[in-house]
Scaffold this active site. Structure first.
Site, PDB file in Angstrom:
ATOM      1  N   SER A  56       4.608  93.682  81.320  1.00 28.32           N
ATOM      2  CA  SER A  56       3.614  92.680  80.941  1.00 28.32           C
ATOM      3  C   SER A  56       2.685  93.155  79.828  1.00 28.32           C
ATOM      4  O   SER A  56       2.162  92.347  79.064  1.00 28.32           O
ATOM      5  CB  SER A  56       2.782  92.274  82.164  1.00 28.32           C
ATOM      6  OG  SER A  56       2.172  93.412  82.761  1.00 28.32           O
ATOM      7  N   GLY A  93       6.211  92.203  85.028  1.00 19.91           N
ATOM      8  CA  GLY A  93       6.626  92.669  86.336  1.00 19.91           C
ATOM      9  C   GLY A  93       7.777  93.645  86.330  1.00 19.91           C
ATOM     10  O   GLY A  93       8.168  94.155  87.391  1.00 19.91           O
ATOM     11  N   ASN A 121       4.499  99.291  86.441  1.00 19.89           N
ATOM     12  CA  ASN A 121       4.779  98.625  87.711  1.00 19.89           C
ATOM     13  C   ASN A 121       5.366  99.586  88.744  1.00 19.89           C
ATOM     14  O   ASN A 121       5.163  99.402  89.953  1.00 19.89           O
ATOM     15  CB  ASN A 121       5.719  97.435  87.481  1.00 19.89           C
ATOM     16  CG  ASN A 121       5.013  96.303  86.761  1.00 19.89           C
ATOM     17  OD1 ASN A 121       3.977  95.822  87.199  1.00 19.89           O
ATOM     18  ND2 ASN A 121       5.567  95.884  85.623  1.00 19.89           N
ATOM     19  N   ASP A 209      -8.363  90.269  85.847  1.00 20.14           N
ATOM     20  CA  ASP A 209      -7.608  90.950  86.906  1.00 20.14           C
ATOM     21  C   ASP A 209      -7.838  92.462  86.905  1.00 20.14           C
ATOM     22  O   ASP A 209      -7.445  93.155  87.835  1.00 20.14           O
ATOM     23  CB  ASP A 209      -6.107  90.634  86.809  1.00 20.14           C
ATOM     24  CG  ASP A 209      -5.460  91.121  85.512  1.00 20.14           C
ATOM     25  OD1 ASP A 209      -6.108  91.856  84.742  1.00 20.14           O
ATOM     26  OD2 ASP A 209      -4.290  90.764  85.267  1.00 20.14           O
ATOM     27  N   HIS A 212      -4.775  93.995  83.053  1.00 18.55           N
ATOM     28  CA  HIS A 212      -4.235  93.685  81.730  1.00 18.55           C
ATOM     29  C   HIS A 212      -5.339  93.632  80.676  1.00 18.55           C
ATOM     30  O   HIS A 212      -6.436  93.144  80.959  1.00 18.55           O
ATOM     31  CB  HIS A 212      -3.479  92.354  81.766  1.00 18.55           C
ATOM     32  CG  HIS A 212      -2.293  92.367  82.666  1.00 18.55           C
ATOM     33  ND1 HIS A 212      -2.368  91.978  83.988  1.00 18.55           N
ATOM     34  CD2 HIS A 212      -1.019  92.752  82.433  1.00 18.55           C
ATOM     35  CE1 HIS A 212      -1.167  92.102  84.540  1.00 18.55           C
ATOM     36  NE2 HIS A 212      -0.334  92.567  83.618  1.00 18.55           N
TER      37      HIS A 212
END
Length: 237
Positions: A56, A93, A121, A209, A212
């Site tokens: 991502s 992801g 991830n 979040d 990011h």
């Protein structure tokens, strides 16, 4: 210079051979000149294709299309006169296993250079660092078989995973880069941490979040990675 030599060759062949053969040789030389011009024009028109294989952070999660890592890197390179096209092969992801599974067909699509930015991830899921190492090894081996130079971008594990996990995880990228002769950026997010530690507003550099980067955060990442990408371009034959 090459065109001048080809032109001289055409005239010399036309003069030195019998009339019919000389004409034919002259036409052959003319065809060779035309082919050279076509190939030279094609080469000049084709930018170096850099494929960015990532998750991502590469894909541009949560950002406007023009604000993601790949578009901002593309603009950074263009501003410095680099003739390169950056291809977004980021999948939100994705883990190192996912990258290893798709690297062959990603390279087959036509890559002159490869940026590998995977592992975030794996770390977030607490996966075994040895598995991440093996997957990245497969990606680098595929790039070597394709004779494609690589910029390997790592990610640092947080301290809350414990010192053993952090040491094993953080060591993956420098060790693999040294083994395979790849260029290295040890930590993709290091510029953000450094800016925040220096007093920058975290909310300005990160999305809500907390994982990011914002468009401004990506800009800092590109400024840090950009010089290494220029080195990568220099390795393309």
């Amino acid at each position: 210079m090459v065109l001048w030599l080809l032109s001289r060759l055409r005239r010399a062949l036309a003069r030195s051979l019998p009339y019919g053969a000389g004409v034919r040789a002259g036409k052959a030389a003319a065809a060779l000149i035309a082919l050279f011009l076509a190939l030279a024009g094609h080469a000049a028109a084709e930018p170096v294709r850099i494929v960015a294989l990532g998750d991502s952070l590469t894909q541009g999660y949560g950002l406007a299309p023009e604000d993601g890592f790949v578009p901002q890197l593309q603009a950074w390179l263009a501003a410095r006169g680099a003739e390169a096209e950056v291809i977004n092969a980021g999948v939100s992801g994705d883990t190192t296993a996912g990258g290893a599974a798709r690297v062959e067909w990603t390279l087959a699509g036509g890559a002159d250079a490869l940026i590998v930015a995977l592992g975030g991830n794996d770390m977030l899921r607490g996966l075994d660092p040895e598995n991440a190492r093996e997957n990245l090894e497969k990606i680098l081996a595929a790039a070597e078989r394709a004779a494609v130079p690589v910029l390997l971008i790592g990610i640092a594990a947080p301290v809350n995973y414990g010192p053993d996990y952090k040491d094993a995880f953080d060591a993956i990228w420098p060790e693999l880069a040294a083994r395979h002769g790849a260029l290295l950026v040890p930590d993709f997010l290091a510029p953000l941490r450094a800016a925040i530690a220096a007093g920058a507003d975290r909310a300005r550099l990160m999305q809500p979040d907390g994982i990011h980067p914002s468009a401004e955060g990506v800009r800092l990442m590109v400024e840090a990675v950009g010089p290494r990408v220029l080195e990568l371009l220099a390795r393309v034959e």
